[in-house]
Enzyme design. Structure first.
Site, short mmCIF file in Angstrom:
data_model
loop_
_atom_site.label_atom_id
_atom_site.label_comp_id
_atom_site.label_asym_id
_atom_site.label_seq_id
_atom_site.Cartn_x
_atom_site.Cartn_y
_atom_site.Cartn_z
N LYS A 52 30.04 29.73 -21.13
CA LYS A 52 29.59 28.86 -20.04
C LYS A 52 29.41 29.64 -18.75
CE LYS A 52 31.95 24.71 -21.82
NZ LYS A 52 33.07 23.78 -21.58
N ALA A 68 35.24 26.50 -17.33
CA ALA A 68 36.49 26.24 -18.06
C ALA A 68 36.18 25.49 -19.34
CB ALA A 68 37.45 25.42 -17.19
N ASP A 69 37.11 25.60 -20.27
CA ASP A 69 37.04 24.81 -21.50
C ASP A 69 38.45 24.40 -21.90
OD1 ASP A 69 35.11 23.85 -23.68
OD2 ASP A 69 36.82 24.65 -24.78
N THR A 70 38.60 23.13 -22.24
CA THR A 70 39.90 22.59 -22.63
C THR A 70 39.88 22.20 -24.09
OG1 THR A 70 40.29 21.80 -20.39
CG2 THR A 70 41.62 20.80 -22.13
#
Length: 189
Positions: A52, A68-70
């Site tokens: 991203k 960010a990635d969760t």
């Protein structure tokens, strides 16, 4: 320096505001977030955050790009983002009465194109959910589009027995790690 948030998440915008930051631009990466065969939760979150950040940085040369990635993980299993009620119910049934991990990877591409990254991991334990509890949570609607089918900052918080780690990690942008990345990149609010 310009700050670009590579996410359309209103929660991430709210969390950045807690640091006193308002991005100059919001430009979601909008890429395929499918889990690759054999991919574990941590590498999955890290890969997506990096991808991203890199994609959005290519559209904003010279800017600081934050992505960010969760991931919500029950053991090695990566739970999906709940896009429908059936998925949300399946996730909540799996998490009921159990501990699970929430991993949020943060990636930053600085003005010189250098990638920096950090990962935050929290452990969340839900109480055992009765069918009426699940119905109530589903009725609230804040599960929509959320990893693991719940939003800790919403109605689901009432069912969290314990949280070890960062609350902001579970919401979707760990503030300590984000602040450290921005400081290392030379960001001054």
């Amino acid at each position: 320096m310009r700050l670009v948030l590579a996410s359309a998440s209103p929660r991430r915008l709210d969390l950045l505001a807690r640091l006193g930051l308002v991005p100059d631009a919001v430009d979601p990466a909008d890429l395929d977030e499918a889990v690759q065969p054999g991919e574990q939760p941590r590498p999955h979150a890290e890969r997506l955050a990096r991808e991203k950040a890199a994609l959005v940085a290519s559209r904003h040369p010279g800017a600081i790009v934050l992505a960010a990635d969760t991931v919500v993980a029950a053991g090695r299993r990566i739970l999906p983002k709940a896009e429908d009620e059936t998925t949300a119910r399946t996730c909540l049934a799996l998490l009921s009465g159990r501990r699970h991990r929430v991993l949020t990877a943060v990636a930053l591409v600085d003005a010189d194109g250098r990638l920096r990254e950090r990962l935050s991991e929290s452990i969340v334990t839900f109480q055992r959910l009765q069918p009426a509890d699940v119905d109530w949570l589903i009725g609230r609607g804040d599960w929509q589009g959320k990893a693991g089918g719940y939003a800790i900052q919403g109605a689901a918080e009432a069912y969290v027995r314990s949280l070890s780690g960062s609350f902001s990690c579970v919401v979707g942008l760990p503030l300590n790690e984000t602040r450290l990345l921005l400081t290392a990149a030379g960001w001054r609010a």
